[in-house]
Enzyme design. Sequence first.
Site, short mmCIF file in Angstrom:
data_model
loop_
_atom_site.label_atom_id
_atom_site.label_comp_id
_atom_site.label_asym_id
_atom_site.label_seq_id
_atom_site.Cartn_x
_atom_site.Cartn_y
_atom_site.Cartn_z
N LYS A 197 23.54 -30.18 5.70
CA LYS A 197 24.14 -30.93 4.59
C LYS A 197 23.05 -31.51 3.70
CE LYS A 197 28.20 -32.32 7.33
NZ LYS A 197 29.33 -31.64 6.72
N HIS A 255 25.71 -34.22 16.25
CA HIS A 255 25.76 -34.66 14.85
C HIS A 255 25.25 -36.10 14.65
CE1 HIS A 255 27.84 -31.01 14.35
NE2 HIS A 255 29.07 -31.42 14.50
C1 BG6 Z 1 32.40 -30.14 14.44
C2 BG6 Z 1 33.32 -30.78 15.44
O1 BG6 Z 1 31.17 -29.83 15.02
O2 BG6 Z 1 32.18 -31.06 13.36
C3 BG6 Z 1 34.64 -31.14 14.79
O3 BG6 Z 1 33.55 -29.88 16.52
C4 BG6 Z 1 34.40 -32.01 13.58
O4 BG6 Z 1 35.51 -31.79 15.71
C5 BG6 Z 1 33.36 -31.39 12.66
O5 BG6 Z 1 35.64 -32.13 12.90
C6 BG6 Z 1 32.97 -32.35 11.55
O6 BG6 Z 1 32.18 -31.67 10.61
P1 BG6 Z 1 32.30 -31.98 9.05
O7 BG6 Z 1 31.26 -31.15 8.41
O8 BG6 Z 1 33.70 -31.63 8.64
O9 BG6 Z 1 32.06 -33.44 8.93
#
Ligand code: BG6
Length: 504
Positions: A197, A255
């Site tokens: 991102k 994340h």
């Molecule tokens: C994924 C998760 O890795 O990331 C999901 O498995 C989550 O549960 C997603 O919704 C969130 O990613 P973003 O880019 O939509 O914030």
Amino acid sequence: MESTPNRPAPAPAPPCTLVIFGATGDMTGRLLMPALYNLARVGALDPAFRVIGIGRRELDDAAFRDGLTASMDDVVASRGAAAPQFDPQAWQWLMQRASYLAGDFKDGQTYGSLDKRLAGAQGGVIFYLSTDPDFFLPIARQLHDAGMFKQSSGRWRRLVVEKPFGRDLASARELNRQLAKAVNESQIFRIDHFLGKETVQNILVSRFANSVFENSWNRLFIDHVQITAAEALGLERRSSFYEQTGALRDMVPNHLFQLLAMVAMEPPNAFEADAVRTEKEKLLEAIRLQTPAEALIHSVRGQYRAGTVGGKAMRGYLEEEGVAPDSRTETYVALKLCIDNWRWAGVPFYLRTGKALARRQTQIVIAFKDAGHALFCEAEHCKPPANTLVLQIQPDEGLFFHMQAKVPGSKLGTAPVSMDFRYRDHFPPSHSSGYETLIYDCMVGDATLFQRAADIELGWKAVQPFQQAWAEGGDIHPYRAGSQGPAAADDLLARDGRAWLSLE
Ligand code: BG6
């Protein structure tokens, strides 16, 4: 203020073939193909580029392409009016290069057929594991046994491994150990799409290209840090995955820890793969390992109940299809972490993530210490609120500095105001998910934004006390869908005299 031009389109990546295992899954249609389309649209793919989807379903090439086109239509329809117009030629270009191979991931014949299919391909090959994690190792072993990781000049081979990478420290270590027997570490690209991102990469630019921030980026000026990844969506037909995974495994060691590392790491010696990843590892290593008893005090788990999100009724987690009626899977987690190093000693980091919350909001709040002395008011209790810097990852990407200003007039009064930088005011909308950058980087062999084995293991190590504490007990706090999360998460900060920035 002058608007900054968009960055130039990247040079076309070298010729290669992307082989997607699990190509009939949701992820290929919703994320990978739109990312390839975005790359094709700006001319970042070589004319010799090919994509081969592999899945267990019996499909021919035409049916595979039709499925991808239907998913792409949904993606385009879900974008707002500000989105760049869909370019049918770029999509057509991509579809002409897409083919499908039906096969069992554990059957050697599949790899024989794949090898034949790759025979005339130019350049390198990326094997992308977008399957259930149980298949990661069997596929890597089969590729190894078929000699498909062998490289020679101009014929590179890379393996992209999706998350979740293991379920805990022991399984992640084992997966790393076993993968190392099949493929060289330099060929493994462990992906975390948050790192692709723009706003996540901008954290380093904000910190290290602006001395005003970096000079105050430490325990002397910062009171605490909040990292939030709130989602408005619920389960989205992913019950079999989510029931096994839960919010902690799904979001925290990957994340949220990537965001934590970007915001708290020391400056790397250079912006190149080893230097950046070494600093990230040092930071993850400095996360204090709590005892399970401490972890229980410093964490809150929640599960959503029926409510309303964005004006739409949402059923509770336990009523979702495929969820056990007595499920103890958490859909929300909040943690308090400490980082034991010189820069951050004594500065708590509060992390939270959850599904079915009031709104989608991924942000990092840097809460500075207060002004110290109430100069503009006689009573100590009316000290102005402390400054906060909000690094807004998504949506409404930007950077917002909340401060105090004098209210115009003869009386000296202060009021909160905000200095805002919004991406959309300076750069055209890109609609990238993060996968574009990462797929492109993998094609050009730049591993800066990918994780080494140690990053992954350090992430699991830091969450292990929470996993242990929860395995032994502890409450799961219900919260209403569409709310800010469980009240217990507010208490986690209130105990320290602090409060979350509202999701509204
Ligand atoms: C994924 C998760 O890795 O990331 C999901 O498995 C989550 O549960 C997603 O919704 C969130 O990613 P973003 O880019 O939509 O914030």
